[in-house]
Design an enzyme around this catalytic site. Structure first.
Site, PDB file in Angstrom:
ATOM      1  N   VAL A 159       0.841  -1.040   0.015  1.00  0.00           N
ATOM      2  CA  VAL A 159       0.048  -0.029  -0.002  1.00  0.00           C
ATOM      3  C   VAL A 159       0.746   1.160  -0.015  1.00  0.00           C
ATOM      4  O   VAL A 159       2.057   1.273   0.535  1.00  0.00           O
ATOM      5  CB  VAL A 159      -1.026  -0.055   1.208  1.00  0.00           C
ATOM      6  CG1 VAL A 159      -1.973   1.080   1.205  1.00  0.00           C
ATOM      7  CG2 VAL A 159      -1.548  -1.357   1.471  1.00  0.00           C
ATOM      8  N   ASP A 160       0.461   2.329  -0.687  1.00  0.00           N
ATOM      9  CA  ASP A 160       1.193   3.615  -0.564  1.00  0.00           C
ATOM     10  C   ASP A 160       0.173   4.643  -0.539  1.00  0.00           C
ATOM     11  O   ASP A 160      -0.972   4.599  -1.463  1.00  0.00           O
ATOM     12  CB  ASP A 160       2.147   3.852  -1.789  1.00  0.00           C
ATOM     13  CG  ASP A 160       2.969   4.987  -1.544  1.00  0.00           C
ATOM     14  OD1 ASP A 160       3.898   4.825  -0.692  1.00  0.00           O
ATOM     15  OD2 ASP A 160       2.758   5.927  -2.339  1.00  0.00           O
TER      16      ASP A 160
END
Length: 222
Positions: free
Chosen positions: A68-69
């Site tokens: 995730v970012d």
């Protein structure tokens, strides 16, 4: 063995997965984000989520990895990543103050599938015992966060405390909490961070840093 590996040390992401009842373990990615030069925020977030997931997946084949970012963009178009110090955090918070910033949270669900090399392949080349194939799903969720006037005095302290610290602004109060550290855009929407927020358009969890709707759809697909 847990079904998923979360490639992030974020306690907020960990809490969201726990609340969803997902069986998982945490193995943070060590991918160097500075190696990616793409500056378009949605594209950058997607690339980073994928790179983080794949970096962990190569070390843990045949398991589903969640990368995730989250990236924040100010109303005037500046990309706001994690602050380097207090002054950088103040700079970002002044950009948010009274304005609407955009939050992009990208997620990648991937696994490295190991396949045994064929006998003919071994006979014709010096290969490793296994060859690999990457299966992945990526998606992006975007939300818009409108902030209060962060340069005005705080209005939630007890009256006696407010009289003693009448010049304490929302920005300086937030700096004192140290909750800006390691947070994209120097803010959070959950817990105490909610005191900075005027309005939200989009998914709450997207701003926290884990796009739940995207993850749930991917989980159905895999």
């Amino acid at each position: 063995m847990p079904k998923f590996i979360l490639a992030s040390r974020s306690p907020q992401r960990k809490t969201i997965l726990e609340d969803l009842g997902i069986e998982f373990t945490v193995i943070p990615s060590s991918f160097d984000e500075s190696s990616i030069h793409e500056q378009d925020p949605p594209k950058r977030a997607l690339i980073l989520a994928e790179k983080k997931a794949i970096e962990v997946a190569r070390k843990h084949p045949d398991q589903w990895i969640i990368g995730v970012d989250t990236l924040v963009v100010s109303e005037d178009g500046q990309l706001l990543e994690k602050p380097i110090d207090e002054e950088d955090a103040r700079r970002m918070l002044k950009l948010h103050s009274g304005n609407t910033s955009t939050v992009h949270s990208a997620i990648c669900l991937c696994r490295v599938i190991l396949r045994r090399a064929s006998a003919s392949a071994k006979a014709t080349a010096d290969t490793q015992d296994d060859t690999s194939n990457i299966e992945k799903h990526t998606d992006l969720s975007t939300a818009r966060v409108t902030f209060k006037d962060l340069e005005s005095p705080v209005d939630w302290l007890a009256m006696s405390e407010r009289q003693k610290r009448s010049e304490l602004t929302r920005i300086e109060w937030w700096i004192e909490t140290e909750l800006w550290k390691d947070r994209s855009g120097s803010f959070q929407i959950d817990d105490e961070g909610g005191k900075l927020i005027e309005n939200l358009e989009g998914e709450f969890e997207t701003v926290v840093g884990f796009p739940v709707a995207c993850f749930q759809q991917m989980s159905l697909e895999e």
